[in-house]
Design a protein around this motif. Sequence first.
Motif, PDB file in Angstrom:
ATOM      1  N   UNK A  63       0.814  -1.219   0.000  1.00  0.00           N
ATOM      2  CA  UNK A  63       0.000   0.000   0.000  1.00  0.00           C
ATOM      3  C   UNK A  63       0.849   1.272   0.000  1.00  0.00           C
ATOM      4  N   UNK A  64       2.099   1.162   0.478  1.00  0.00           N
ATOM      5  CA  UNK A  64       2.979   2.332   0.523  1.00  0.00           C
ATOM      6  C   UNK A  64       4.068   2.285  -0.561  1.00  0.00           C
ATOM      7  N   UNK A  65       3.821   1.509  -1.626  1.00  0.00           N
ATOM      8  CA  UNK A  65       4.763   1.392  -2.756  1.00  0.00           C
ATOM      9  C   UNK A  65       6.110   0.811  -2.364  1.00  0.00           C
ATOM     10  N   UNK A  66       6.166   0.067  -1.263  1.00  0.00           N
ATOM     11  CA  UNK A  66       7.415  -0.554  -0.819  1.00  0.00           C
ATOM     12  C   UNK A  66       7.423  -2.002  -1.299  1.00  0.00           C
ATOM     13  N   UNK A  67       7.818  -2.217  -2.557  1.00  0.00           N
ATOM     14  CA  UNK A  67       7.773  -3.551  -3.134  1.00  0.00           C
ATOM     15  C   UNK A  67       8.792  -4.495  -2.522  1.00  0.00           C
ATOM     16  N   UNK A  68       9.966  -3.977  -2.176  1.00  0.00           N
ATOM     17  CA  UNK A  68      10.980  -4.876  -1.612  1.00  0.00           C
ATOM     18  C   UNK A  68      10.554  -5.349  -0.226  1.00  0.00           C
ATOM     19  N   UNK A  69       9.937  -4.457   0.564  1.00  0.00           N
ATOM     20  CA  UNK A  69       9.416  -4.873   1.865  1.00  0.00           C
ATOM     21  C   UNK A  69       8.296  -5.882   1.718  1.00  0.00           C
ATOM     22  N   UNK A  70       7.438  -5.652   0.728  1.00  0.00           N
ATOM     23  CA  UNK A  70       6.328  -6.574   0.465  1.00  0.00           C
ATOM     24  C   UNK A  70       6.852  -7.954   0.106  1.00  0.00           C
ATOM     25  N   UNK A  71       7.826  -8.001  -0.814  1.00  0.00           N
ATOM     26  CA  UNK A  71       8.388  -9.295  -1.241  1.00  0.00           C
ATOM     27  C   UNK A  71       9.068 -10.004  -0.079  1.00  0.00           C
ATOM     28  N   UNK A  72       9.769  -9.234   0.775  1.00  0.00           N
ATOM     29  CA  UNK A  72      10.444  -9.848   1.922  1.00  0.00           C
ATOM     30  C   UNK A  72       9.439 -10.498   2.864  1.00  0.00           C
ATOM     31  N   UNK A  73       8.385  -9.771   3.214  1.00  0.00           N
ATOM     32  CA  UNK A  73       7.406 -10.312   4.171  1.00  0.00           C
ATOM     33  C   UNK A  73       6.656 -11.508   3.573  1.00  0.00           C
ATOM     34  N   UNK A  74       6.368 -11.463   2.277  1.00  0.00           N
ATOM     35  CA  UNK A  74       5.708 -12.607   1.652  1.00  0.00           C
ATOM     36  C   UNK A  74       6.629 -13.821   1.613  1.00  0.00           C
ATOM     37  N   UNK A  75       7.941 -13.586   1.418  1.00  0.00           N
ATOM     38  CA  UNK A  75       8.880 -14.716   1.428  1.00  0.00           C
ATOM     39  C   UNK A  75       8.964 -15.329   2.822  1.00  0.00           C
ATOM     40  N   UNK A  76       8.831 -14.505   3.855  1.00  0.00           N
ATOM     41  CA  UNK A  76       8.831 -15.019   5.217  1.00  0.00           C
ATOM     42  C   UNK A  76       7.537 -15.776   5.543  1.00  0.00           C
ATOM     43  N   UNK A  77       6.459 -15.428   4.834  1.00  0.00           N
ATOM     44  CA  UNK A  77       5.163 -16.048   5.116  1.00  0.00           C
ATOM     45  C   UNK A  77       5.036 -17.433   4.503  1.00  0.00           C
ATOM     46  N   UNK A  78       5.967 -17.805   3.630  1.00  0.00           N
ATOM     47  CA  UNK A  78       5.872 -19.097   2.942  1.00  0.00           C
ATOM     48  C   UNK A  78       6.690 -20.165   3.670  1.00  0.00           C
ATOM     49  N   UNK A  79       6.015 -21.169   4.177  1.00  0.00           N
ATOM     50  CA  UNK A  79       6.660 -22.358   4.761  1.00  0.00           C
ATOM     51  C   UNK A  79       7.658 -22.001   5.865  1.00  0.00           C
ATOM     52  N   UNK A  80       7.309 -21.057   6.728  1.00  0.00           N
ATOM     53  CA  UNK A  80       8.221 -20.662   7.805  1.00  0.00           C
ATOM     54  C   UNK A  80       8.460 -21.804   8.785  1.00  0.00           C
ATOM     55  N   UNK A  81       7.408 -22.538   9.104  1.00  0.00           N
ATOM     56  CA  UNK A  81       7.556 -23.649  10.048  1.00  0.00           C
ATOM     57  C   UNK A  81       8.470 -24.729   9.493  1.00  0.00           C
ATOM     58  N   UNK A  82       8.335 -25.006   8.198  1.00  0.00           N
ATOM     59  CA  UNK A  82       9.181 -26.014   7.570  1.00  0.00           C
ATOM     60  C   UNK A  82      10.643 -25.591   7.611  1.00  0.00           C
ATOM     61  N   UNK A  83      10.900 -24.303   7.380  1.00  0.00           N
ATOM     62  CA  UNK A  83      12.280 -23.806   7.415  1.00  0.00           C
ATOM     63  C   UNK A  83      12.849 -23.951   8.821  1.00  0.00           C
ATOM     64  N   UNK A  84      12.038 -23.668   9.827  1.00  0.00           N
ATOM     65  CA  UNK A  84      12.490 -23.816  11.203  1.00  0.00           C
ATOM     66  C   UNK A  84      12.841 -25.268  11.512  1.00  0.00           C
ATOM     67  N   UNK A  85      11.996 -26.198  11.040  1.00  0.00           N
ATOM     68  CA  UNK A  85      12.277 -27.614  11.272  1.00  0.00           C
ATOM     69  C   UNK A  85      13.569 -28.048  10.570  1.00  0.00           C
ATOM     70  N   UNK A  86      13.779 -27.491   9.379  1.00  0.00           N
ATOM     71  CA  UNK A  86      14.996 -27.843   8.644  1.00  0.00           C
ATOM     72  C   UNK A  86      16.233 -27.366   9.391  1.00  0.00           C
ATOM     73  N   UNK A  87      16.173 -26.135   9.908  1.00  0.00           N
ATOM     74  CA  UNK A  87      17.297 -25.586  10.671  1.00  0.00           C
ATOM     75  C   UNK A  87      17.513 -26.407  11.940  1.00  0.00           C
ATOM     76  N   UNK A  88      16.425 -26.731  12.631  1.00  0.00           N
ATOM     77  CA  UNK A  88      16.527 -27.496  13.873  1.00  0.00           C
ATOM     78  C   UNK A  88      17.154 -28.862  13.617  1.00  0.00           C
TER      79      UNK A  88
END
Length: 612
Positions: A63-88
């Motif tokens: 909404x504030x024309x911050x595309x890089x922030x938008x892409x970052x937050x959407x990348x964090x929203x995808x399979x976060x739990x799976x990434x945590x399990x992989x790291x663990x």
Amino acid sequence: MQHNPNVFELSNMEDFDVFTNEINFTKPLFKNILNKYVNDAPPTPNGPNYQSGRKLMAEECLASNDDIGCAFHLSEAASASLRTMAVYRDEQLKAAGNKLHKITSYIEPVQHVIDANIIPKKEKKLIDLLSGEWTVIQLTVPYNPNENLKPLLEYRTEVDSLYLSMFTNDYLEDDGLDPITVHIPANVTKEGEKPLFTELFSILDENYKTIDNAQFLNNKRLVQNYWSRREDIDLRMKSVINVMDKEWLGGWGCLLTGKLIDKSWKEKIVKLVDSAILDWGFIRLTQKQKVLLYNLIECSPVLQSQQIKSCIRRILTEHGNIEDVRQVLNSECGSCTKEFRFLNELCLKCLSKCFEKLHHFSLVDGIKAFSQTASIRLDTFPWETLHILNQHPVCRMENIHFLYYLYKTGYYAAKCEIGRYVINPEKNLDRMENRMTSFVEYWCPTWKGHVGEAPSPADFISHISEADVFLYCGHGDGCQLAAGGAGVEAAAGAALVVLAGCGPMVVGMLWEVTDLEVDKVISTLVSLYVPSDAPVPWQHVGKAKWSNRVLDTSVENPGQVTTERDLLRAICRARGSTSYVMIACSVLNCKKNIKYENVKSLYLFHLYGDHL
């Protein structure tokens, strides 16, 4: 004064040597370490609330024309739990061989902390190569409060739009742009029609029930009814794909394609679009709008005229600078106000007037300008089963973090010198066993493996560890053959992990499938990807008695055996070996879960009655 939370304060611990494993575990020291770890360790991305929060933050950025922030937050929203399990799990494996790993990896030497803030030359090279080689797209469903309140089966059809984030792309690199995101509404259904996601999951449920009940077919009438239902399901899936292609994604499908092989065409596209912008005097177009237009014009040869014009209209009106529109908005309809968050909240009449005020000519003329440019035929490359991507090499990933990790560890190229296989280990798919065994013996006679019997856990791990290509033909993902999968996690090999079925880089099925048609696809895939000294190309071998383990190689002028060393392109070509849409569009290459993350072989799962 603020302190770096990653720096461990060594007060009253002069004799603590962080450069060695010689640690004297006194109680005060141990307590200090635990307190520091609990208080200063960064929060772990996990759970639905974390993912929901990231989606909401992405909307605020967009909404504030911050595309890089938008892409970052959407990348964090995808399979976060799976990434945590992989790291663990990775930490657990490291700790198994070094009991001090957890403590020494947290209490790092100061120099390591300093170096952590600088991108090493090796990683910078990888990042540059990543952006130069691949187009990376993430599709994300917007925030839905029900995803935290309802079971998946109850809210999975509640999808009214999606976010498409483009991380790397030919035109992004040239303009030095950050990732960009577009919001794509779902298609509008007519009265009496099921919403697209409702119909899709209805088809998959029907497909599962049909295949699951196949074991009870005991007369000719029931068998005929079975195949009739399969054909009906196939027709319904064709309709879903058609709606996806023509009515939902439409022109936005242009953002899914990869980079042009002939770079001269890219230069022509940029020149065409830039010339139209200059000639018509588009004075307030943003760089994001230009990149979207480049991609649309590139794919114009495989898009319908109405799809192109509709997408041009949205690019020109809904993806400009929000503040520019807010400044000139004078509601023509009486309902639109300057309090909007996204441009697509305004009606077409108000958007058209705002466009005219910003560019000094009508929206109709603006659409005409780029429609004329799109009418010039250009080369392009169409992915999976959508028309626009049908022959395009595409790989699905859980998220951008796994993509970067796999690239760093070399999961992007494979050899095919050593082959191993396990075929029909449960001894309940006899015709499949005949077909796939005869294929392997004909095409890959040097391969070794097990047929009609389950290998021991040690043999199974050995196959995975030493093979460049591992073929599994049976039910499930094979974990049951390796003591439930425990031994697979620590296995190591020498090439690429590509799994077909239910593991890391998967060549597998999205839903339940049946053996004969999948036999055709997988054998075609292997015949394309794996070189062979066989006298007759696999596509020309007679297969009338294939189920009886008989192949006919008495073919006149069979031609030369050709291979396709690009695995993704081989998958595209292999889909064409079945006439069933439900089989063809179920086959994909993706990063699924992490069971075989340390295994380095081309791992083909050939599954029956199982899905990812």
